[in-house]
Motif scaffolding. Structure first.
Motif, PDB file in Angstrom:
ATOM      1  N   ALA A 269     -58.080 -96.035 -54.032  1.00 54.94           N
ATOM      2  CA  ALA A 269     -58.021 -94.753 -54.736  1.00 54.94           C
ATOM      3  C   ALA A 269     -58.210 -93.689 -53.664  1.00 54.94           C
ATOM      4  O   ALA A 269     -59.310 -93.495 -53.151  1.00 54.94           O
ATOM      5  N   ALA A 270     -57.116 -93.044 -53.296  1.00 63.11           N
ATOM      6  CA  ALA A 270     -57.110 -92.146 -52.131  1.00 63.11           C
ATOM      7  C   ALA A 270     -57.470 -90.729 -52.555  1.00 63.11           C
ATOM      8  O   ALA A 270     -56.670 -90.034 -53.194  1.00 63.11           O
ATOM      9  N   HIS A 271     -58.685 -90.301 -52.193  1.00 64.93           N
ATOM     10  CA  HIS A 271     -59.121 -88.937 -52.500  1.00 64.93           C
ATOM     11  C   HIS A 271     -58.578 -87.992 -51.437  1.00 64.93           C
ATOM     12  O   HIS A 271     -59.074 -87.939 -50.305  1.00 64.93           O
ATOM     13  N   LEU A 272     -57.557 -87.240 -51.816  1.00 67.41           N
ATOM     14  CA  LEU A 272     -56.900 -86.329 -50.893  1.00 67.41           C
ATOM     15  C   LEU A 272     -57.838 -85.170 -50.564  1.00 67.41           C
ATOM     16  O   LEU A 272     -58.457 -84.578 -51.456  1.00 67.41           O
ATOM     17  N   VAL A 273     -57.922 -84.846 -49.299  1.00 69.00           N
ATOM     18  CA  VAL A 273     -58.878 -83.838 -48.838  1.00 69.00           C
ATOM     19  C   VAL A 273     -58.393 -82.452 -49.226  1.00 69.00           C
ATOM     20  O   VAL A 273     -57.241 -82.073 -48.965  1.00 69.00           O
ATOM     21  N   TRP A 274     -59.287 -81.683 -49.835  1.00 65.94           N
ATOM     22  CA  TRP A 274     -58.993 -80.287 -50.159  1.00 65.94           C
ATOM     23  C   TRP A 274     -59.832 -79.382 -49.271  1.00 65.94           C
ATOM     24  O   TRP A 274     -61.051 -79.511 -49.219  1.00 65.94           O
ATOM     25  N   ARG A 275     -59.171 -78.552 -48.521  1.00 59.65           N
ATOM     26  CA  ARG A 275     -59.769 -77.429 -47.793  1.00 59.65           C
ATOM     27  C   ARG A 275     -60.591 -77.828 -46.570  1.00 59.65           C
ATOM     28  O   ARG A 275     -60.697 -77.037 -45.638  1.00 59.65           O
ATOM     29  N   GLU A 276     -61.180 -78.997 -46.514  1.00 60.80           N
ATOM     30  CA  GLU A 276     -62.073 -79.378 -45.421  1.00 60.80           C
ATOM     31  C   GLU A 276     -61.254 -79.802 -44.198  1.00 60.80           C
ATOM     32  O   GLU A 276     -60.801 -80.934 -44.082  1.00 60.80           O
ATOM     33  N   GLU A 277     -61.040 -78.865 -43.276  1.00 57.58           N
ATOM     34  CA  GLU A 277     -60.106 -79.091 -42.187  1.00 57.58           C
ATOM     35  C   GLU A 277     -60.622 -80.079 -41.153  1.00 57.58           C
ATOM     36  O   GLU A 277     -59.838 -80.656 -40.391  1.00 57.58           O
ATOM     37  N   GLY A 278     -61.939 -80.307 -41.098  1.00 56.63           N
ATOM     38  CA  GLY A 278     -62.479 -81.271 -40.157  1.00 56.63           C
ATOM     39  C   GLY A 278     -62.132 -82.691 -40.575  1.00 56.63           C
ATOM     40  O   GLY A 278     -61.419 -83.413 -39.868  1.00 56.63           O
ATOM     41  N   PHE A 279     -62.617 -83.122 -41.741  1.00 62.01           N
ATOM     42  CA  PHE A 279     -62.298 -84.448 -42.238  1.00 62.01           C
ATOM     43  C   PHE A 279     -60.820 -84.561 -42.604  1.00 62.01           C
ATOM     44  O   PHE A 279     -60.250 -85.653 -42.581  1.00 62.01           O
ATOM     45  N   GLY A 280     -60.194 -83.436 -42.941  1.00 62.73           N
ATOM     46  CA  GLY A 280     -58.791 -83.464 -43.349  1.00 62.73           C
ATOM     47  C   GLY A 280     -57.821 -83.596 -42.203  1.00 62.73           C
ATOM     48  O   GLY A 280     -56.674 -84.023 -42.399  1.00 62.73           O
ATOM     49  N   GLY A 281     -58.237 -83.226 -40.982  1.00 56.17           N
ATOM     50  CA  GLY A 281     -57.350 -83.358 -39.835  1.00 56.17           C
ATOM     51  C   GLY A 281     -56.097 -82.518 -39.941  1.00 56.17           C
ATOM     52  O   GLY A 281     -55.066 -82.834 -39.338  1.00 56.17           O
ATOM     53  N   ALA A 282     -56.151 -81.425 -40.703  1.00 60.05           N
ATOM     54  CA  ALA A 282     -54.999 -80.554 -40.903  1.00 60.05           C
ATOM     55  C   ALA A 282     -55.507 -79.205 -41.401  1.00 60.05           C
ATOM     56  O   ALA A 282     -56.682 -79.057 -41.760  1.00 60.05           O
ATOM     57  N   SER A 283     -54.629 -78.220 -41.423  1.00 59.18           N
ATOM     58  CA  SER A 283     -55.018 -76.908 -41.920  1.00 59.18           C
ATOM     59  C   SER A 283     -55.168 -76.940 -43.431  1.00 59.18           C
ATOM     60  O   SER A 283     -54.653 -77.846 -44.106  1.00 59.18           O
ATOM     61  N   ALA A 284     -55.865 -75.939 -43.970  1.00 60.08           N
ATOM     62  CA  ALA A 284     -56.052 -75.874 -45.420  1.00 60.08           C
ATOM     63  C   ALA A 284     -54.712 -75.815 -46.138  1.00 60.08           C
ATOM     64  O   ALA A 284     -54.524 -76.449 -47.188  1.00 60.08           O
TER      65      ALA A 284
END
Length: 538
Positions: A269-284
Motif C-alpha cells: 500500500a504505497a502512501h504517496l508523499v505529499w509536500r514533504e520534499e525531503g522524504f519525497g525526493g522531489a519538489s512539492a
C-alpha cells in the motif's frame, strides 16, 4: 508425496503459473478467523486457500495429485502486515550507504565513511555524494561540518541523525544545494549556527530540503536491488503485506521494475508523499503531480490509493520537534509543519478522491490537529469516506482517544524505539487505552529507524507494557486482519479462510504456549505468499 521440515518447500509451490494443489497437514493453524480460530490442515490451489479444517477433512478433499506437506505440528498464522516502513530508504541504507558505528564520535564517523566500499550516487556534474547515517548528537559532541570538511574538502557529504528528521551537511554539499550564510530558516525548519552566525551544517526538519533535493538519485538498478533486498528481509520476518510510508518517485520506479520482472512478492500500500520534499525526493509540485497521476503506478501488488502527510517532527533530543500541548491544553502551533487550514483543504480533497491518508503525528498536539481536520472532513464529505490513519500514535491526549472510533480513524502504532529506556518514550504507546476506546489499531516496525522489520520483539513489548499491555489475540489481530482492514484488503488477506490468498508463515514456536518473554525471539521458518514459498530459514 510427503515432505518433511526442514526441506518442506515443494517445487509445486514455487511456480504461480501452474494451478497445483498443496495440502499442508499436521499443523496448528491460528487462522485469526473468530468463527474458526484453529485448524489442523489447509488446502491451497495455486494462490488461493480452498479448504481449511481437520486433517481428515483436508486429506478427503485434496486431489489425488496434491502435494502433502507435513508441518510436524508447527504453528502457522497469516502473513504479517507491517503498517509502517520504508522499503527503498531501508534497502539503500543497509545495503548501499555507509553505516556509522553506534555512538560514533567525529573521528569514528570519518573512519566509517572512508572505509566503506559503498555506492555513492553521482550528480550531473560528476560529484559523488557521500550519504549515510546515523549520527547520535550526544556522541559527536559539537555537531559541526568542520570535521567533515577536513576529510572531504571537495566531496559533498550528508549524514542523517538518529531520528532521520535532521541532518548534517559539509560545506561542499551546502554549496551544491545553493545554501549559504544568508539563508533564512524555512517554515517548520531551522539551520543551526555558530556563535559567529556561520552555519554549522546541521539542519532541523524542513531545513534539510535544499540539500536533500540536491542529492542525486541512485541508478534505477541500484534502487531496484535495494527494494528487492528489503522485500527479502520482509519475508525473513514473516511479512507479506506492508504500508510503504514514503512512496516517492524513486520507490515507485523500483516497485515497477520488480513487478515487471514478476519479482515483487509483497503487497504494497504505497502512501504517496505529499509536500514533504525531503522524504519525497522531489519538489512539492512534482509530488502533487505524482498523486494526480497515481493510477499510472498502480499494479498487481502496488496500490497507490494512499497519501502520507508529515504534521510534526520527532520526540527525540536534542531537537524535540514533536507538537505537544501546552499546560493550558493548546496545541504547540509553532511545531506544526502544515498550517491547519492547508491540512484541512488537502484532507478534504484526498478524502473525496477516495484516498486513505496516513498523517505522521509524534506529539499530542499533532494528533489533535489531525483529528480536528478529519472531523471537518467527515462533516463536509460525509462519514463514509476512507479510514484515515494517525501514524505513530504514541502520545495522545485523554480527550482525544474516543475520537478515533467516532471519526473512523485507525491508530497506527509504529513505536520503533518506545521500549528502549534511554529514549524516554516508555510512557507512550497506550495500546490498551486505544482498544478500550473501540479504535482500530495497527502496528508497524518503522523500518529505517530499526535495523530490520522484525515485529516479534514489538509484539512481546505489547504483552509486557504494564497496565497498557494487551493479550496475544489482540496483538496478532493488529498485525494481521486489522492491518488488512486498514488498506481495504480484509476480503483478500489478514486471516486464513477459504477464498483468501494463501499468505501464511510457519513459526518455530507456539506463541500461545510459551512464556511471554520468549515471544520476541520467535523465528520464522517459512513464508508463503500467494501460495508460493518465498522464504525458508537456513
Amino acid at each position: 508425496m510427503l515432505r518433511r521440515l526442514p526441506s518442506w518447500v515443494c517445487e509445486a509451490t514455487t511456480g504461480k503459473d501452474m494451478l497445483v494443489s498443496t495440502a499442508f497437514v499436521n499443523a496448528r493453524i491460528y487462522t485469526v478467523n473468530p468463527e474458526q480460530p484453529w485448524a489442523e490442515a489447509m488446502l491451497v490451489d495455486g494462490p488461493t486457500i480452498t479448504a481449511i479444517g481437520t486433517e481428515d477433512h483436508i486429506r478427503d478433499v485434496a486431489p489425488s495429485e496434491a502435494e502433502i506437506v507435513d508441518l510436524q505440528g508447527r504453528m502457522v498464522m497469516p502473513g504479517i502486515h507491517d503498517a509502517h516502513l520504508h522499503l527503498l530508504f531501508s534497502g539503500l541504507k543497509f545495503r548501499f550507504e555507509p553505516r556509522l558505528s553506534p555512538g560514533a564520535d567525529s573521528r569514528q564517523i570519518i573512519r566509517d565513511l572512508t572505509s566503506c566500499p559503498c555506492a555513492h550516487p553521482r550528480d550531473a556534474h560528476g560529484n559523488e555524494w557521500v550519504v549515510g547515517g546515523e549520527f547520535f548528537p550526544p556522541a559527536v559532541g559539537e555537531v559541526d561540518r568542520r570535521f567533515l570538511d577536513e576529510a572531504f574538502p571537495d566531496q559533498p557529504v550528508f549524514l542523517y541523525d538518529y531520528s532521520i528528521h535532521h541532518g548534517l551537511a559539509n560545506t561542499r554539499a551546502l554549496e551544491l544545494a545553493g545554501v549559504d550564510e544568508t539563508v533564512a530558516d524555512p517554515p517548520g525548519g531551522r539551520f543551526l549556527r555558530r556563535s559567529s552566525g556561520e552555519l554549522t551544517g546541521e539542519m532541523v526538519e524542513q531545513a534539510r530540503w535544499p540539500v536533500m533535493r540536491a542529492i542525486p538519485d541512485h541508478p534505477e538498478q541500484v534502487s531496484a536491488e535495494a527494494v528487492a533486498w528489503a522485500v527479502s528481509m520482509c519475508h525473513r520476518y514473516g511479512i507479506t503485506s506492508v504500508q510503504e510510508a514514503s512512496a516517492n518517485p524513486q520507490a515507485l520506479r523500483a516497485f515497477r521494475a520488480l513487478e515487471q520482472q514478476k519479482a515483487l512478492h509483497l503487497r504494497i500500500a504505497a502512501h504517496l508523499v505529499w509536500r514533504e520534499e525531503g522524504f519525497g525526493g522531489a519538489s512539492a509540485a512534482e509530488l502533487d503531480q505524482l498523486i494526480e497521476n497515481r493510477h499510472q503506478w498502480r499494479s498487481e501488488h502496488v496500490d497507490t490509493g494512499f497519501v502520507k502527510i508529515w504534521l510534526d517532527g520527532a520526540p527525540l533530543p536534542p531537537h524535540t520537534t514533536q507538537a505537544g500541548l501546552t499546560e493550558e491544553g493548546d496545541v504547540e502551533k509553532s511545531k506544526i509543519l502544515v498550517p491547519p487550514a492547508e491540512l484541512t483543504e488537502a484532507l478534504t480533497r484526498f478524502d473525496a478522491a477516495g484516498l486513505t491518508v496516513k498523517i505522521h503525528c509524534a506529539g499530542e498536539g499533532a494528533v489533535r490537529t489531525a483529528l480536528d481536520a478529519i472531523a471537518h472532513v467527515r462533516r463536509h464529505n460525509g462519514p463514509e469516506g476512507p479510514a484515515h490513519e494517525v501514524a505513530h500514535a504514541g502520545f495522545i491526549s485523554e480527550q482525544d482517544y474516543g475520537r478515533f472510533q467516532e471519526l473512523n480513524v485507525t491508530a497506527e502504532m509504529s513505536p520503533a524505539m518506545w521500549h528502549i529506556p534511554e529514549y524516554g518514550l516508555q510512557d507512550g504507546f497506550r495500546f490498551r487505552t486505544v482498544l478500550d476506546h473501540g479504535a482500530w489499531m495497527t502496528v508497524g516496525s518503522d523500518w529505517i529507524i530499526t535495523e530490520n522489520p522484525n515485529l516479534f520483539p514489538g509484539l512481546q513489548g505489547m504483552l509486557q507494557h504494564g497496565n497498557q499491555a494487551v493479550d496475544l489475540t489482540a496483538a496478532l489481530e493488529a498485525v494481521t486482519i486489522v492491518g488488512a482492514r486498514a488498506i481495504g484488503r480484509q476480503d483478500v488477506q489478514g486471516s486464513l479462510e477459504v477464498g483468501k490468498s494463501a499468505d501464511f508463515i510457519v513459526l518455530d514456536r507456539h506463541l500461545f504456549d510459551i512464556p511471554i518473554e520468549e515471544t520476541g525471539a520467535t523465528q520464522v521458518l517459512a513464508t508463503v505468499f500467494e501460495g508460493t514459498t518465498v522464504y525458508t530459514a537456513p
